[in-house]
Write a protein that holds these residues in place. Structure first.
Motif, short mmCIF file in Angstrom:
data_model
loop_
_atom_site.label_atom_id
_atom_site.label_comp_id
_atom_site.label_asym_id
_atom_site.label_seq_id
_atom_site.Cartn_x
_atom_site.Cartn_y
_atom_site.Cartn_z
N SER A 1 -5.26 3.16 -8.74
CA SER A 1 -4.96 1.94 -9.49
C SER A 1 -4.93 0.73 -8.56
CB SER A 1 -3.62 2.06 -10.22
OG SER A 1 -2.55 2.01 -9.29
N PRO A 2 -5.26 -0.46 -9.08
CA PRO A 2 -5.21 -1.67 -8.25
C PRO A 2 -3.85 -1.90 -7.61
CG PRO A 2 -6.39 -2.11 -10.29
CD PRO A 2 -5.80 -0.74 -10.42
N LYS A 3 -2.78 -1.64 -8.36
CA LYS A 3 -1.43 -1.83 -7.84
C LYS A 3 -1.16 -0.88 -6.68
CE LYS A 3 3.39 -2.10 -9.45
NZ LYS A 3 4.29 -1.95 -10.63
N LYS A 4 -1.63 0.36 -6.81
CA LYS A 4 -1.44 1.34 -5.74
C LYS A 4 -2.24 0.94 -4.51
CE LYS A 4 0.09 5.23 -4.04
NZ LYS A 4 1.52 5.46 -3.78
N LYS A 5 -3.46 0.44 -4.72
CA LYS A 5 -4.28 0.03 -3.57
C LYS A 5 -3.64 -1.14 -2.84
CE LYS A 5 -8.25 0.22 -6.00
NZ LYS A 5 -9.69 0.16 -6.34
N ASP A 6 -3.07 -2.07 -3.59
CA ASP A 6 -2.35 -3.19 -2.96
C ASP A 6 -1.19 -2.68 -2.12
OD1 ASP A 6 -4.04 -5.02 -4.12
OD2 ASP A 6 -2.68 -5.53 -5.76
N LYS A 7 -0.48 -1.68 -2.66
CA LYS A 7 0.66 -1.09 -1.93
C LYS A 7 0.18 -0.41 -0.64
CE LYS A 7 4.64 1.15 -1.18
NZ LYS A 7 4.19 2.16 -0.22
N ILE A 8 -0.93 0.31 -0.72
CA ILE A 8 -1.46 1.00 0.46
C ILE A 8 -1.88 0.00 1.53
CG2 ILE A 8 -3.38 2.42 1.30
CD1 ILE A 8 -3.32 3.79 -1.51
N GLU A 9 -2.56 -1.07 1.11
CA GLU A 9 -3.00 -2.07 2.08
C GLU A 9 -1.81 -2.79 2.71
OE1 GLU A 9 -6.02 -4.57 0.45
OE2 GLU A 9 -7.35 -2.90 -0.04
N LYS A 10 -0.74 -2.98 1.95
CA LYS A 10 0.47 -3.56 2.53
C LYS A 10 1.07 -2.60 3.56
CE LYS A 10 5.03 -5.47 1.52
NZ LYS A 10 5.69 -4.66 2.57
N ASP A 11 1.01 -1.29 3.28
CA ASP A 11 1.48 -0.31 4.25
C ASP A 11 0.72 -0.42 5.56
OD1 ASP A 11 3.31 0.65 2.43
OD2 ASP A 11 2.11 2.40 1.84
N PHE A 12 -0.60 -0.63 5.47
CA PHE A 12 -1.41 -0.82 6.68
C PHE A 12 -0.89 -2.00 7.50
CE2 PHE A 12 -5.46 0.97 4.43
CZ PHE A 12 -4.95 2.24 4.56
N ILE A 13 -0.62 -3.12 6.81
CA ILE A 13 -0.13 -4.32 7.48
C ILE A 13 1.22 -4.06 8.13
CG2 ILE A 13 0.63 -6.71 7.14
CD1 ILE A 13 -1.44 -6.91 4.87
N ASP A 14 2.10 -3.37 7.39
CA ASP A 14 3.43 -3.07 7.93
C ASP A 14 3.33 -2.21 9.20
OD1 ASP A 14 4.61 -4.48 5.89
OD2 ASP A 14 5.08 -2.72 4.68
N ILE A 15 2.38 -1.28 9.21
CA ILE A 15 2.23 -0.40 10.37
C ILE A 15 1.77 -1.19 11.60
CG2 ILE A 15 0.86 1.51 11.35
CD1 ILE A 15 0.85 2.72 8.48
N VAL A 16 0.70 -1.98 11.44
CA VAL A 16 0.15 -2.68 12.62
C VAL A 16 1.06 -3.80 13.09
CG1 VAL A 16 -2.22 -2.08 12.01
CG2 VAL A 16 -1.26 -4.26 11.22
N SER A 17 1.92 -4.32 12.20
CA SER A 17 2.81 -5.42 12.61
C SER A 17 4.18 -4.93 13.06
CB SER A 17 2.97 -6.41 11.45
OG SER A 17 3.55 -5.79 10.32
N SER A 18 4.41 -3.62 13.02
CA SER A 18 5.71 -3.07 13.42
C SER A 18 6.00 -3.33 14.89
CB SER A 18 5.73 -1.56 13.15
OG SER A 18 6.91 -0.99 13.68
N THR A 19 7.23 -3.71 15.17
CA THR A 19 7.66 -3.92 16.56
C THR A 19 8.34 -2.67 17.11
OG1 THR A 19 9.76 -4.86 15.78
CG2 THR A 19 7.95 -6.40 16.20
N LYS A 20 8.44 -1.61 16.29
CA LYS A 20 9.13 -0.39 16.71
C LYS A 20 8.15 0.67 17.23
CE LYS A 20 12.97 -0.99 13.47
NZ LYS A 20 13.73 -0.38 12.34
N MET A 21 6.84 0.39 17.15
CA MET A 21 5.84 1.35 17.61
C MET A 21 4.91 0.70 18.62
SD MET A 21 4.64 3.36 14.12
CE MET A 21 4.49 1.88 13.11
#
Length: 388
Positions: free
Chosen positions: A276-296
């Motif tokens: 679903s479009p909503k799920k894809k938006d959520k997944i892409e936000k997860d990508f952003i959260d991962i690469v912008s994390s300061t804990k990894m």
């Protein structure tokens, strides 16, 4: 035991799975001793927000590692005792290991019924389901099947959970509610809704597909769909439960051959099923959260993105789905985020972008050298012979 960076959720004692692994033998021994002497007591649950969508969160209740171990053990022991409550239309629960259940099986059932003429869809979910289940009623059912007093006492503790820093204002009631996040709650939910399932399934020419509190009912006519809406409102009301109003975002009657609908993170265009479009938006936000994390650090980010893609491919790369293009797009997006993270980090370190003058071939070779190329995941997707 090796550390698992994605399993670091802590209960109120501050101990994660990784921490517990360092003294697992002693920890399990202590649990067994307390269970044998009838002195085991569950700790309060820790409210923990998790992402639900872009800018949205839902609260789950996290137990200590010891409590999670005991809860899982209880679940394994009692599940076979409740086979008769398993309606067959709840795809969130598997009683027999030999009988596959889950979202792919729910999708296959929906497609099968569509092709058989059940093209009218009543879709809804139960409002605040986990917060509305009657503790008295669920324990009455549990007691009828669990004859061991010590085992039932542990189940009582689970149902009458307590929450850290809870107040009457934050929504946790002594009379109602299951702990959302507990491994045993899906079983309790299925048991509680078993009679409802049977009543709906007894109606001629309808098919109920439920996944915990999300459900669709497939009918052969609009009249049947309207009738089942009224029946569902009535039967759930008898259980102290409610659904969202008709014609709202979460409760609709539609004809599947004319209109799309979303269910369980999937978009249904008649029998064609995609993310679903909503799920894809959520997944892409997860990508952003991962690469912008300061804990990894960067290798950890790369590893987490890789695991994320593996999980998505495993979840959506099904022969009866049409999610190939979406999965390819998500792989490309993840690869772009990873590359951008690498370039940004290196530019920060040396003061300029060292890749700006490289041609595409040179850039690709550099990505391969640094193991940055996540597009290799595309080879795992059905119908794709090689990365493009």
């Amino acid at each position: 035991m090796s550390k698992h960076p994605e399993k670091d959720t802590k209960g109120i004692d501050g101990i994660s799975i990784n921490d517990f692994s360092s003294f697992a033998t002693k920890g399990v021994k202590d649990i067994r001793q307390k269970l044998r002497t009838d002195t085991y007591r569950f700790s309060k649950l820790k409210p923990t927000p998790i992402p639900k969508g872009i800018g949205q969160f839902r609260e789950i209740l996290v137990g200590t590692i010891s409590d999670r171990i005991v809860t899982r053990a209880i679940l394994n022991v009692i599940t076979p005792r409740f086979k008769k409550y398993f309606s067959g239309c709840d795809y969130s629960l598997r009683i027999k290991k030999s009988e596959p259940r889950g979202i792919p099986q729910a999708v296959a059932k929906i497609q099968e019924k569509f092709r058989s003429g059940y093209v009218w869809v009543f879709e809804t979910d139960i409002k605040d389901f986990f917060g509305s289940v009657s503790k008295v009623e669920i324990l009455k059912i549990m007691k009828s099947e669990i004859k061991n007093p010590k085992l039932f006492s542990l189940v009582e503790q689970i149902v009458h959970f307590q929450v850290e820093n809870t107040t009457k204002e934050n929504g946790y009631s002594e009379e109602e509610g299951l702990a959302q996040g507990s491994s045993i709650s899906p079983l309790l939910a299925s048991i509680y809704l078993s009679k409802f399932d049977q009543l709906i399934m007894s109606v001629d020419n309808v098919e109920l597909i439920r996944y915990v509190d999300d459900l669709v009912v497939l009918c052969k006519s609009k009249t049947s769909a309207e009738s089942i809406h009224a029946k569902i409102e009535c039967e759930l009301g008898n259980l102290g439960l409610k659904i969202h109003p008709l014609d709202s975002e979460k409760t609709r009657i539609i004809k599947s051959v004319d209109e799309r609908f979303n269910f369980l993170g999937l978009s249904f265009n008649y029998c064609d099923v995609d993310i679903s479009p909503k799920k894809k938006d959520k997944i892409e936000k997860d990508f952003i959260d991962i690469v912008s994390s300061t804990k990894m650090n960067f290798p950890e980010k790369r590893q987490k993105l890789s695991r994320k893609l593996d999980g998505l491919i495993d979840q959506y790369n099904k022969t009866h789905y049409k999610a190939t293009d979406s999965l390819v797009s998500l792989c490309l997006t993840a690869n772009k985020r990873l590359h951008g993270c690498f370039v940004k980090g290196l530019t920060t370190i040396i003061g300029y972008n060292p890749f700006r003058k490289l041609n595409p071939t040179q850039l690709h070779r550099l990505e391969m050298f640094f193991d940055l190329d996540l597009t290799s995941k595309i080879k795992k997707i059905k119908g794709i012979k090689r990365a493009t």
